[in-house]
Design an enzyme around this catalytic site. Structure first.
Site, PDB file in Angstrom:
ATOM      1  N   GLY A   1       0.612  -5.006   0.856  1.00 48.66           N
ATOM      2  CA  GLY A   1      -0.539  -5.060  -0.038  1.00 48.66           C
ATOM      3  C   GLY A   1      -0.205  -5.705  -1.381  1.00 48.66           C
ATOM      4  O   GLY A   1      -1.084  -6.258  -2.038  1.00 48.66           O
TER       5      GLY A   1
ATOM      6  N   ALA B   1       0.865  -1.178   0.000  1.00 46.98           N
ATOM      7  CA  ALA B   1       0.000   0.000   0.000  1.00 46.98           C
ATOM      8  C   ALA B   1       0.902   1.228   0.000  1.00 46.98           C
ATOM      9  O   ALA B   1       2.061   1.156   0.428  1.00 46.98           O
ATOM     10  CB  ALA B   1      -0.895  -0.013   1.232  1.00 46.98           C
TER      11      ALA B   1
ATOM     12  N   GLU C   1       4.340  -5.103   7.288  1.00 44.03           N
ATOM     13  CA  GLU C   1       3.562  -4.042   7.952  1.00 44.03           C
ATOM     14  C   GLU C   1       3.973  -3.818   9.398  1.00 44.03           C
ATOM     15  O   GLU C   1       3.946  -2.700   9.903  1.00 44.03           O
ATOM     16  CB  GLU C   1       2.064  -4.365   7.898  1.00 44.03           C
TER      17      GLU C   1
ATOM     18  N   GLU D   1      -0.540  -9.290  -0.801  1.00 42.64           N
ATOM     19  CA  GLU D   1      -1.971  -9.546  -0.612  1.00 42.64           C
ATOM     20  C   GLU D   1      -2.724  -9.501  -1.940  1.00 42.64           C
ATOM     21  O   GLU D   1      -3.655 -10.287  -2.160  1.00 42.64           O
ATOM     22  CB  GLU D   1      -2.534  -8.533   0.386  1.00 42.64           C
TER      23      GLU D   1
HETATM   24  C1  HXC Z   1       5.112   4.418  -1.080  1.00 38.99           C
HETATM   25  C2  HXC Z   1       7.051   3.466  -1.817  1.00 38.99           C
HETATM   26  C3  HXC Z   1       6.667   2.216  -1.280  1.00 38.99           C
HETATM   27  C4  HXC Z   1       5.402   2.133  -0.636  1.00 38.99           C
HETATM   28  C5  HXC Z   1       8.589   1.979  -2.185  1.00 38.99           C
HETATM   29  N1  HXC Z   1       8.252   3.265  -2.360  1.00 38.99           N
HETATM   30  N2  HXC Z   1       7.644   1.316  -1.538  1.00 38.99           N
HETATM   31  N3  HXC Z   1       6.274   4.544  -1.699  1.00 38.99           N
HETATM   32  N4  HXC Z   1       4.663   3.258  -0.557  1.00 38.99           N
HETATM   33  N5  HXC Z   1       4.926   0.979  -0.147  1.00 38.99           N
HETATM   34  C6  HXC Z   1       9.029   4.310  -3.046  1.00 38.99           C
HETATM   35  C7  HXC Z   1      10.216   4.763  -2.227  1.00 38.99           C
HETATM   36  O1  HXC Z   1       9.803   5.706  -1.273  1.00 38.99           O
HETATM   37  C8  HXC Z   1      11.094   5.349  -3.299  1.00 38.99           C
HETATM   38  O2  HXC Z   1      10.638   6.621  -3.701  1.00 38.99           O
HETATM   39  C9  HXC Z   1      10.851   4.439  -4.479  1.00 38.99           C
HETATM   40  O3  HXC Z   1       9.582   3.787  -4.230  1.00 38.99           O
HETATM   41  C10 HXC Z   1      11.903   3.355  -4.615  1.00 38.99           C
HETATM   42  O4  HXC Z   1      12.015   2.688  -3.394  1.00 38.99           O
HETATM   43  P1  HXC Z   1      13.417   2.525  -2.613  1.00 38.99           P
HETATM   44  O5  HXC Z   1      13.093   2.247  -1.203  1.00 38.99           O
HETATM   45  O6  HXC Z   1      14.326   3.645  -2.905  1.00 38.99           O
HETATM   46  O7  HXC Z   1      13.973   1.200  -3.330  1.00 38.99           O
HETATM   47  P2  HXC Z   1      14.910   0.059  -2.688  1.00 38.99           P
HETATM   48  O8  HXC Z   1      15.998   0.665  -1.871  1.00 38.99           O
HETATM   49  O9  HXC Z   1      15.270  -0.829  -3.840  1.00 38.99           O
HETATM   50  O10 HXC Z   1      13.958  -0.734  -1.683  1.00 38.99           O
HETATM   51  C11 HXC Z   1      12.849  -1.426  -2.179  1.00 38.99           C
HETATM   52  C12 HXC Z   1      11.925  -1.864  -1.006  1.00 38.99           C
HETATM   53  C13 HXC Z   1      11.570  -0.611  -0.167  1.00 38.99           C
HETATM   54  C14 HXC Z   1      12.663  -2.882  -0.099  1.00 38.99           C
HETATM   55  C15 HXC Z   1      10.693  -2.515  -1.595  1.00 38.99           C
HETATM   56  O11 HXC Z   1      11.068   0.389  -1.048  1.00 38.99           O
HETATM   57  C16 HXC Z   1      10.519  -0.877   0.858  1.00 38.99           C
HETATM   58  O12 HXC Z   1      10.792  -1.435   1.924  1.00 38.99           O
HETATM   59  N6  HXC Z   1       9.259  -0.439   0.590  1.00 38.99           N
HETATM   60  C17 HXC Z   1       8.175  -0.523   1.545  1.00 38.99           C
HETATM   61  C18 HXC Z   1       7.705  -1.938   1.642  1.00 38.99           C
HETATM   62  C19 HXC Z   1       6.587  -2.033   2.665  1.00 38.99           C
HETATM   63  O13 HXC Z   1       6.756  -1.741   3.843  1.00 38.99           O
HETATM   64  N7  HXC Z   1       5.402  -2.424   2.189  1.00 38.99           N
HETATM   65  C20 HXC Z   1       4.253  -2.535   3.041  1.00 38.99           C
HETATM   66  C21 HXC Z   1       3.509  -1.258   2.952  1.00 38.99           C
HETATM   67  S1  HXC Z   1       2.227  -1.236   4.133  1.00 38.99           S
HETATM   68  P3  HXC Z   1      11.354   7.983  -3.199  1.00 38.99           P
HETATM   69  O14 HXC Z   1      10.740   8.996  -4.101  1.00 38.99           O
HETATM   70  O15 HXC Z   1      10.936   8.133  -1.776  1.00 38.99           O
HETATM   71  O16 HXC Z   1      12.824   7.770  -3.385  1.00 38.99           O
HETATM   72  C22 HXC Z   1       1.040  -2.093   3.450  1.00 38.99           C
HETATM   73  C23 HXC Z   1      -0.151  -2.064   4.296  1.00 38.99           C
HETATM   74  C24 HXC Z   1      -1.059  -3.157   3.869  1.00 38.99           C
HETATM   75  O17 HXC Z   1       1.105  -2.648   2.399  1.00 38.99           O
HETATM   76  C25 HXC Z   1      -2.226  -3.069   4.691  1.00 38.99           C
HETATM   77  C26 HXC Z   1      -3.325  -2.794   3.831  1.00 38.99           C
HETATM   78  C27 HXC Z   1      -2.864  -2.647   2.437  1.00 38.99           C
END
Ligand code: HXC
Length: 257
Positions: A108, A65, A131, A111
């Site tokens: 997400g 998400a 999460e 999911e």
């Molecule tokens: C918003 C995101 C994002 C996310 C990545 N980005 N994931 N933006 N929401 N979930 C953005 C980053 O901010 C960044 O933009 C760009 O995408 C590239 O990501 P990087 O982190 O620079 O890449 P990398 O170093 O290769 O790492 C990749 C990654 C990391 C390991 C996937 O991005 C990450 O941990 N993302 C979050 C994963 C996560 O926690 N997902 C769960 C979300 S909560 P900028 O412009 O900032 O550089 C969820 C809740 C579910 O899903 C509940 C209901 C849906």
């Protein structure tokens, strides 16, 4: 229809949805959810489409998400909007769906893959429910569909530690149906979708409904549902065609009738 966050293609009887927010690794924001649900709904309403493939980029299926969109949200607004409920309409699509996953399928994103009927993974795929590291929990089925897919032990491990799982572990766990080389993923998904789309669409929908019943009913009710649905296939011309074609040693031609 013109979409902002996804690309749509028709490949004969297969509908292809490509998540396309590369700047955020296909993070699932509200626009993307609305568009995926709309596109899947259009394909689902079209009897000319026999299977739907959802894919992302080579780097990410979807990294979850959109954290930036939801970071400052508070409970009353999330509750009033019933945030996440829109995805139920994607999960309820009757046409068979395939997730073709390369790279990150986190939160997400994992999911969304689990909402699809079949998950095909590239050897680069990474699944996880991180999460908890953000101070929240899975909200689009991760505690439910993931647990049913892989069992309690691994679901607890993933949901409580937030660790990632690679394609081979996801395959062993039963989340993924097949793992293929990354450059073969889309072809494999389209081939699989084309195979499904060559079947009778109403029969494929009934088969999907019957398998899904296994997740929502206890065994006796599920078996009864299956038997009744099996009986009902004998009301179709496609069942007659399929069995006659076998006996006559020729390929079946289904008419969705
Ligand atoms: C918003 C995101 C994002 C996310 C990545 N980005 N994931 N933006 N929401 N979930 C953005 C980053 O901010 C960044 O933009 C760009 O995408 C590239 O990501 P990087 O982190 O620079 O890449 P990398 O170093 O290769 O790492 C990749 C990654 C990391 C390991 C996937 O991005 C990450 O941990 N993302 C979050 C994963 C996560 O926690 N997902 C769960 C979300 S909560 P900028 O412009 O900032 O550089 C969820 C809740 C579910 O899903 C509940 C209901 C849906």
């Amino acid at each position: 229809t013109d979409f902002e966050t996804i690309l749509i293609e028709r490949r004969e009887r297969v509908g292809l949805i490509t998540l396309n927010r590369p700047e955020s690794l296909n993070a699932l924001n509200t626009t993307l959810m609305t568009e995926v649900v709309a596109a899947a709904g259009e394909f689902d309403a079209d009897p000319g489409i026999g299977a739907i493939v959802v894919t992302g980029s080579s780097r990410a299926f979807a990294a979850g998400a959109d954290i930036k969109e939801m970071a400052e949200a508070r409970y009353p607004e999330f509750y009033l909007a019933d945030w996440g409920a829109g995805w139920d309409r994607f999960a309820a699509v009757r046409t068979p769906t395939i997730a073709a996953v390369a790279g990150y399928a986190l939160g997400g994103g994992c999911e969304l893959a689990l909402m699809c009927d079949i998950v095909l993974a590239a050897d680069t795929a990474v699944f996880g429910q991180p999460e908890i590291k953000l101070g929240t929990i899975p909200g689009l089925g991760g505690s439910q569909r993931l647990t049913r897919a892989v069992g309690k032990a691994l679901a607890m491990d993933l949901v409580l530690t937030g660790r990632n799982m690679h394609a081979d572990e996801a395959l062993r766990a039963g989340l993924v149906a097949r793992v293929v080389a990354a450059d073969a993923l889309l072809d494999e998904a389209l081939r699989t979708a084309t195979t499904i789309a060559s079947m009778s669409l109403p029969i494929a929908m009934l088969a999907k409904e019957a398998v899904n019943a296994a997740f929502e009913t206890e065994l006796t009710a599920g078996l009864r549902f299956e038997r009744r649905v099996f009986h009902s296939t004998f009301a179709t011309r496609d069942q007659k065609e399929g069995m006659r074609a076998f006996i006559e040693k020729r390929a079946a031609t289904f008419t969705n009738d």
